[in-house]
Motif scaffolding. Structure first.
Motif, PDB file in Angstrom:
ATOM      1  N   LYS A   1     -19.483  11.983   0.369  1.00  0.00           N
ATOM      2  CA  LYS A   1     -18.751  10.804   0.124  1.00  0.00           C
ATOM      3  C   LYS A   1     -18.828   9.832   1.225  1.00  0.00           C
ATOM      4  CE  LYS A   1     -14.272  12.347   1.753  1.00  0.00           C
ATOM      5  NZ  LYS A   1     -13.302  13.283   1.381  1.00  0.00           N
TER       6      LYS A   1
ATOM      7  N   GLN B   1     -19.243   2.695  -2.252  1.00  0.00           N
ATOM      8  CA  GLN B   1     -18.419   3.689  -1.656  1.00  0.00           C
ATOM      9  C   GLN B   1     -16.859   3.317  -1.893  1.00  0.00           C
ATOM     10  OE1 GLN B   1     -16.617   3.986   2.034  1.00  0.00           O
ATOM     11  NE2 GLN B   1     -16.980   6.225   2.321  1.00  0.00           N
ATOM     12  N   GLY B   2     -16.296   4.215  -3.085  1.00  0.00           N
ATOM     13  CA  GLY B   2     -14.765   3.775  -3.596  1.00  0.00           C
ATOM     14  C   GLY B   2     -15.234   3.280  -5.046  1.00  0.00           C
TER      15      GLY B   2
ATOM     16  N   GLY C   1     -12.154   2.728  -7.179  1.00  0.00           N
ATOM     17  CA  GLY C   1     -10.763   2.260  -7.610  1.00  0.00           C
ATOM     18  C   GLY C   1     -10.966   1.216  -8.383  1.00  0.00           C
TER      19      GLY C   1
ATOM     20  N   ASN D   1     -10.991  -3.469   2.990  1.00  0.00           N
ATOM     21  CA  ASN D   1     -10.717  -4.237   4.095  1.00  0.00           C
ATOM     22  C   ASN D   1     -10.764  -3.291   5.376  1.00  0.00           C
ATOM     23  OD1 ASN D   1      -9.174  -6.468   3.245  1.00  0.00           O
ATOM     24  ND2 ASN D   1      -7.836  -5.283   2.210  1.00  0.00           N
TER      25      ASN D   1
ATOM     26  N   ARG E   1       0.860  -1.222   0.045  1.00  0.00           N
ATOM     27  CA  ARG E   1       0.049  -0.014  -0.053  1.00  0.00           C
ATOM     28  C   ARG E   1       0.946   1.201  -0.025  1.00  0.00           C
ATOM     29  NH1 ARG E   1      -5.362   0.713   3.930  1.00  0.00           N
ATOM     30  NH2 ARG E   1      -5.770  -0.881   2.600  1.00  0.00           N
TER      31      ARG E   1
ATOM     32  N   ALA F   1     -16.285  -4.997   0.477  1.00  0.00           N
ATOM     33  CA  ALA F   1     -15.253  -5.076  -0.603  1.00  0.00           C
ATOM     34  C   ALA F   1     -14.108  -4.538  -0.175  1.00  0.00           C
ATOM     35  CB  ALA F   1     -15.717  -4.479  -1.764  1.00  0.00           C
TER      36      ALA F   1
ATOM     37  N   ILE G   1     -13.161   9.596  -3.301  1.00  0.00           N
ATOM     38  CA  ILE G   1     -12.468  10.647  -2.535  1.00  0.00           C
ATOM     39  C   ILE G   1     -12.962  12.118  -2.659  1.00  0.00           C
ATOM     40  CG2 ILE G   1     -10.488  10.707  -3.901  1.00  0.00           C
ATOM     41  CD1 ILE G   1      -9.811  10.718  -0.324  1.00  0.00           C
TER      42      ILE G   1
ATOM     43  N   ALA H   1     -19.597   6.786  -4.621  1.00  0.00           N
ATOM     44  CA  ALA H   1     -18.620   7.955  -4.231  1.00  0.00           C
ATOM     45  C   ALA H   1     -17.194   7.326  -4.358  1.00  0.00           C
ATOM     46  CB  ALA H   1     -18.983   8.142  -2.778  1.00  0.00           C
TER      47      ALA H   1
ATOM     48  N   ALA I   1     -13.696   1.231  -0.181  1.00  0.00           N
ATOM     49  CA  ALA I   1     -12.729   2.451  -0.343  1.00  0.00           C
ATOM     50  C   ALA I   1     -11.580   2.185   0.992  1.00  0.00           C
ATOM     51  CB  ALA I   1     -13.428   3.632   0.097  1.00  0.00           C
ATOM     52  N   ILE I   2     -11.864   2.497   2.084  1.00  0.00           N
ATOM     53  CA  ILE I   2     -11.090   2.560   3.124  1.00  0.00           C
ATOM     54  C   ILE I   2     -11.537   1.812   4.644  1.00  0.00           C
ATOM     55  CG2 ILE I   2      -9.423   4.197   2.370  1.00  0.00           C
ATOM     56  CD1 ILE I   2     -10.922   6.217   3.953  1.00  0.00           C
TER      57      ILE I   2
ATOM     58  N   ASP J   1      -2.226  -2.906  -3.907  1.00  0.00           N
ATOM     59  CA  ASP J   1      -3.418  -2.394  -2.887  1.00  0.00           C
ATOM     60  C   ASP J   1      -3.390  -1.072  -3.243  1.00  0.00           C
ATOM     61  OD1 ASP J   1      -5.086  -3.639  -0.551  1.00  0.00           O
ATOM     62  OD2 ASP J   1      -3.940  -1.870   0.574  1.00  0.00           O
TER      63      ASP J   1
ATOM     64  N   ASN K   1     -13.884  -9.850  -0.292  1.00  0.00           N
ATOM     65  CA  ASN K   1     -12.958  -9.347  -1.164  1.00  0.00           C
ATOM     66  C   ASN K   1     -11.940 -10.399  -1.389  1.00  0.00           C
ATOM     67  OD1 ASN K   1     -10.815  -9.057   0.891  1.00  0.00           O
ATOM     68  ND2 ASN K   1     -11.411  -6.975   1.384  1.00  0.00           N
TER      69      ASN K   1
HETATM   70  P1  NAD Z   1      -7.808   2.062  -5.317  1.00  0.00           P
HETATM   71  O1  NAD Z   1      -6.888   2.821  -4.438  1.00  0.00           O
HETATM   72  O2  NAD Z   1      -7.977   1.734  -6.799  1.00  0.00           O
HETATM   73  O3  NAD Z   1      -9.068   2.743  -4.926  1.00  0.00           O
HETATM   74  C1  NAD Z   1      -9.937   3.523  -3.814  1.00  0.00           C
HETATM   75  C2  NAD Z   1     -10.971   4.218  -3.974  1.00  0.00           C
HETATM   76  O4  NAD Z   1     -11.544   4.664  -2.660  1.00  0.00           O
HETATM   77  C3  NAD Z   1     -10.798   5.431  -4.744  1.00  0.00           C
HETATM   78  O5  NAD Z   1     -12.049   5.377  -5.595  1.00  0.00           O
HETATM   79  C4  NAD Z   1     -10.788   6.492  -3.933  1.00  0.00           C
HETATM   80  O6  NAD Z   1     -11.279   7.749  -4.339  1.00  0.00           O
HETATM   81  C5  NAD Z   1     -11.747   5.951  -2.763  1.00  0.00           C
HETATM   82  N1  NAD Z   1     -11.581   6.539  -1.584  1.00  0.00           N
HETATM   83  C6  NAD Z   1     -10.540   6.778  -0.606  1.00  0.00           C
HETATM   84  N2  NAD Z   1     -10.644   7.435   0.507  1.00  0.00           N
HETATM   85  C7  NAD Z   1     -12.257   7.691   0.257  1.00  0.00           C
HETATM   86  C8  NAD Z   1     -13.267   8.366   1.239  1.00  0.00           C
HETATM   87  N3  NAD Z   1     -12.763   8.808   2.415  1.00  0.00           N
HETATM   88  N4  NAD Z   1     -14.394   8.345   0.750  1.00  0.00           N
HETATM   89  C9  NAD Z   1     -14.726   8.016  -0.352  1.00  0.00           C
HETATM   90  N5  NAD Z   1     -13.954   7.344  -1.200  1.00  0.00           N
HETATM   91  C10 NAD Z   1     -12.669   7.200  -1.022  1.00  0.00           C
HETATM   92  O7  NAD Z   1      -7.865   0.700  -4.165  1.00  0.00           O
HETATM   93  P2  NAD Z   1      -8.638  -0.425  -4.428  1.00  0.00           P
HETATM   94  O8  NAD Z   1      -7.495  -1.294  -4.821  1.00  0.00           O
HETATM   95  O9  NAD Z   1      -9.752  -0.237  -5.192  1.00  0.00           O
HETATM   96  O10 NAD Z   1      -8.988  -1.120  -2.952  1.00  0.00           O
HETATM   97  C11 NAD Z   1     -10.060  -0.620  -2.381  1.00  0.00           C
HETATM   98  C12 NAD Z   1     -10.258  -1.268  -0.997  1.00  0.00           C
HETATM   99  O11 NAD Z   1     -10.144  -2.830  -1.172  1.00  0.00           O
HETATM  100  C13 NAD Z   1      -8.997  -1.247   0.117  1.00  0.00           C
HETATM  101  O12 NAD Z   1      -9.526  -1.544   1.199  1.00  0.00           O
HETATM  102  C14 NAD Z   1      -8.302  -2.560  -0.374  1.00  0.00           C
HETATM  103  O13 NAD Z   1      -7.275  -3.073   0.754  1.00  0.00           O
HETATM  104  C15 NAD Z   1      -9.252  -3.557  -0.485  1.00  0.00           C
HETATM  105  N6  NAD Z   1      -8.986  -4.647  -1.426  1.00  0.00           N
HETATM  106  C16 NAD Z   1      -8.271  -4.538  -2.509  1.00  0.00           C
HETATM  107  C17 NAD Z   1      -7.995  -5.521  -3.228  1.00  0.00           C
HETATM  108  C18 NAD Z   1      -7.613  -5.514  -4.729  1.00  0.00           C
HETATM  109  O14 NAD Z   1      -7.399  -6.435  -5.558  1.00  0.00           O
HETATM  110  N7  NAD Z   1      -7.075  -4.210  -5.245  1.00  0.00           N
HETATM  111  C19 NAD Z   1      -8.204  -6.818  -2.940  1.00  0.00           C
HETATM  112  C20 NAD Z   1      -8.805  -6.962  -1.519  1.00  0.00           C
HETATM  113  C21 NAD Z   1      -9.376  -5.741  -0.944  1.00  0.00           C
END
Ligand code: NAD
Length: 421
Positions: free
Chosen positions: A284, A222-223, A225, A322, A79, A320, A248, A246, A299-300, A151, A347
């Motif tokens: 958000k 929410q999120g 990404g 962690n 991360r 979705a 960030i 939503a 998201a977070i 991550d 997830n």
């Molecule tokens: P990413 O960085 O691609 O996306 C994160 C998203 O969350 C972005 O759209 C960001 O704008 C949004 N965000 C951040 N802070 C926010 C807030 N305060 N309010 C609203 N939205 C907010 O990350 P990702 O890979 O999509 O991971 C997201 C979550 O899923 C994390 O908890 C990560 O640990 C978990 N996860 C990811 C994977 C993976 O394969 N990428 C696997 C398992 C778990």
């Protein structure tokens, strides 16, 4: 009921530990064994000097925590975020142990992080941080030791740099050192979409259990990404009605449904869902408490807490992200009768296809996307069924059932190995 002091509610490692204690005590695990299972195997702190584009030298702090290697090599993402702490990495590493055990794949749990803001770094600065972070960890990572992945804040390109740095040092191309790589460097088909696809699979399973149809279901995510955007797209294609999203920068809501394909076009232009014309603007965080049937925090951490859990309107939560829910919020959601599919199950699609990627790299033989998706579906459905049956048998929530199933599997392997001797 998880025990945690109110003032420590947002400490993620404590939240992991609180659920662990409930599950391990229910299983009647010996206190000495509990200590071994709960404590990380190894924690590494790194200081990463990097020359920035302006000529100044900066020192970044990074971590790698290997929580468990009982069932196989450590496995877990890296991360990049300004909010990274050792405690957070510890929690994430522990969750990886339980997640890999829930879906029954032969990995332990690990996680890494660097305190930095990727949005403010140039590509060259990011590459320098990544390469030096990897070089410092050479003795501790490897296809048989600990296998990183992307991550928050890291992606396929970062994984390509990790792979290249490791390969330079071991003097041969080692593709199985990381997962989530680009396809051309030994990545797996379907990996990018895997976590979102897993979310779709478990959401379908939850509906089957509750006797509901996809088409009646209004979803908020929410999120937006890697995980949230793919989940939105796949759920939309499968017939769910996405009413809120939503990121960030802000949220959007339309009770009649959002056209996700148009939203993706809007997102690609402006890198945010905010400002999308086909919906009204929402805060958000407020999006979590807006009217819907299924809420997907993607998201977070620490989004649903004891201070706001009573405001949730959804009857189903699919985690979705962690750690989006604190241990104190668990009890409130349970009292409200909300059906929560916990993170370590919901997830797990990502790490499952990461496992497939590692297998394909070691085989040197790559599978079709259809085969990857079929095997992912099989494992996720089987895991959901196992956790659900465990919950019914022990009369506990899906979260505690998932922890119990995972701890039971790791404890059994620990006993067989006699790792404490
Ligand atoms: P990413 O960085 O691609 O996306 C994160 C998203 O969350 C972005 O759209 C960001 O704008 C949004 N965000 C951040 N802070 C926010 C807030 N305060 N309010 C609203 N939205 C907010 O990350 P990702 O890979 O999509 O991971 C997201 C979550 O899923 C994390 O908890 C990560 O640990 C978990 N996860 C990811 C994977 C993976 O394969 N990428 C696997 C398992 C778990």
């Amino acid at each position: 009921m998880a025990i945690i002091a109110a003032e420590r509610e947002l400490e993620v490692y404590e939240n992991m530990g609180a659920r662990f204690d409930v599950a391990a005590n229910k299983l009647g695990i010996d206190p000495g064994f509990q200590k071994v299972l709960r404590t990380p195997n190894k924690e590494i702190t790194l200081y990463i000097p990097v020359m920035m584009d302006n000529g100044a030298i900066e020192v970044f702090v990074g971590y790698r925590v290997q929580h468990s290697i009982v069932r196989g090599p450590g496995k877990g993402g890296i991360r990049f975020s300004p909010a990274v702490t050792l405690d957070e990495v510890r929690a994430l590493a522990s969750w990886m142990t339980w997640k890999c055990a829930v879906v029954n794949i032969p990995f332990g749990g690990a996680k890494g992080g660097v305190i930095c803001d990727p949005e403010k770094l140039s590509r060259r600065e990011l590459e320098a941080i990544t390469r030096r972070y990897t070089a410092e960890l050479l003795a501790d990572i490897g296809p048989e030791r600990d296998v990183p992945a992307p991550d928050l804040g890291t992606n396929e390109q970062v994984m390509a740099w990790v792979m290249d740095t490791y390969s330079m040092h071991v003097r041969h191309t080692s593709t199985a050192i990381v997962t989530g790589k680009p396809l051309d460097l030994g990545g797996s088909r379907g990996r990018r979409e895997a976590t979102g696809r897993g979310v779709l699979i478990v959401t379908d399973q939850a509906l089957r259990k509750l006797g509901r149809e996809r088409t009646d279901q209004r979803v908020i995510i929410q999120g937006f990404g890697n995980v949230g955007s793919v989940a939105a797209e796949l759920l939309y294609e499968a017939g769910y009605k996405i009413v809120g999203v939503a990121d960030i920068h802000g949220g959007i809501y339309n009770p009649k449904g959002i056209d996700v394909s148009k939203l993706i076009t809007h997102f690609l232009e402006g890198h945010t869902v905010a400002g999308f014309r086909g919906a009204e603007a929402v805060d958000k965080q407020e999006i979590l408490f807006t009217d819907c049937d299924i809420l997907i925090p993607a998201a977070i951490e620490n989004q649903i807490t004891s201070r706001n859990a009573d405001k949730i309107k959804a009857s189903v939560i699919v985690e979705a992200a962690n750690g989006p829910t604190t241990a104190l919020a668990d009890d409130i959601l349970e009292e409200k009768g909300i059906y929560v599919v916990p993170d370590i199950l919901a997830n797990a699609g990502g790490v499952t296809v990461s496992y497939f990627e590692w297998v394909q790299d070691r085989q040197g033989y790559f599978w079709s996307e259809a085969l990857v998706n079929e095997r992912l579906e099989h494992l996720m459905v089987e895991s959901f069924t196992d956790v659900s049956a465990y919950a019914e048998r022990h009369k506990v929530s899906l979260r505690i059932a998932a922890y119990m199933l995972a701890i039971d599997r790791v404890a059994f392997a620990l006993k067989l190995r006699g790792l404490y001797a």
